[in-house]
Design a protein around this motif. Structure first.
Motif, short mmCIF file in Angstrom:
data_model
loop_
_atom_site.label_atom_id
_atom_site.label_comp_id
_atom_site.label_asym_id
_atom_site.label_seq_id
_atom_site.Cartn_x
_atom_site.Cartn_y
_atom_site.Cartn_z
N PHE A 43 26.43 -43.93 8.50
CA PHE A 43 27.29 -43.49 10.23
C PHE A 43 28.28 -42.47 9.87
O PHE A 43 27.92 -41.92 10.86
N LEU A 44 29.39 -42.27 9.11
CA LEU A 44 30.55 -41.59 9.04
C LEU A 44 29.80 -39.72 8.79
O LEU A 44 30.56 -39.29 9.72
N VAL A 45 28.85 -39.73 8.04
CA VAL A 45 27.89 -38.52 7.86
C VAL A 45 27.49 -38.52 8.70
O VAL A 45 27.50 -37.12 9.75
N SER A 46 26.35 -38.61 9.34
CA SER A 46 25.49 -38.84 10.80
C SER A 46 26.48 -38.00 12.11
O SER A 46 26.70 -37.55 12.91
N LEU A 73 28.20 -34.90 11.09
CA LEU A 73 27.17 -33.81 11.68
C LEU A 73 26.49 -34.42 13.21
O LEU A 73 26.46 -32.43 14.18
N THR A 74 26.72 -34.92 13.63
CA THR A 74 26.59 -34.40 15.46
C THR A 74 27.35 -34.26 16.22
O THR A 74 27.28 -33.41 17.29
N ASN A 100 27.54 -30.96 18.02
CA ASN A 100 27.74 -30.82 19.19
C ASN A 100 28.09 -29.27 19.34
O ASN A 100 29.39 -29.04 20.32
N GLY A 101 28.93 -28.34 17.98
CA GLY A 101 29.77 -27.63 18.66
C GLY A 101 31.52 -27.52 18.12
O GLY A 101 31.82 -26.87 18.90
N VAL A 108 36.61 -32.38 14.55
CA VAL A 108 35.69 -33.10 13.75
C VAL A 108 36.28 -34.34 13.03
O VAL A 108 36.16 -35.36 13.12
N LEU A 109 37.69 -34.09 12.67
CA LEU A 109 38.74 -34.13 12.15
C LEU A 109 39.53 -34.76 12.96
O LEU A 109 39.98 -36.94 13.23
#
Length: 144
Positions: free
Chosen positions: A102-105, A108-109, A113-114, A120-121
């Motif tokens: 879940f965390l990786v997906s 990556l999402t 989304n840019g 991300v952090l």
């Protein structure tokens, strides 16, 4: 080529050798060891001159079977222990694996989304904060 056929003379010699071995073993006090054959009949020690008391019949087959049973019990015990450890590992590792996926997906999402690495952090930190809020809510509901 009668390698496996015993003549009466060979049989008599073999029986004499067995009796001599049995007498030697009894002289040494090791009468519970088996001679060449698999089972010592009760009549053989009585046939030996000077030996009135016959030891209990010792069977190599019984000893071998007992060893096989003990080995089988140890193997079954190891199998049960292995099954329990695998079950425990599955109980622990499956939820951890799902959380990691879940965390990786999620990361990556965010990247697709840019989002930049800092964003991300920040999103992951906000997710952790939300998870902490859910845990405190559940704890508060449990305590009351």
């Amino acid at each position: 080529m009668d390698l496996f056929l015993e003549t009466p003379q060979q049989q008599a010699e073999r029986m004499l050798r067995q009796q001599q071995r049995l007498m030697e073993m009894q002289m040494q006090g090791v009468a519970n060891q088996a001679p060449v054959q698999n089972v010592v009949p009760a009549a053989v020690p009585a046939a030996v001159p000077g030996c009135e008391s016959a030891p209990e019949a010792y069977s190599v087959q019984q000893d071998s079977y007992a060893q096989e049973l003990a080995f089988d019990k140890r193997r079954a015990r190891r199998r049960r222990l292995g099954q329990r450890l695998r079950t425990l590992a599955m109980i622990v590792l499956i939820p951890l694996g799902l959380a990691a996926i879940f965390l990786v997906s999620y990361a990556l999402t965010c990247i697709l989304n840019g989002a930049s690495p800092n964003e991300v952090l920040q999103h992951l930190a906000a997710l952790g904060q939300r998870l902490g809020d859910v845990i405190t809510t559940i704890r508060a509901g449990w305590e009351s």
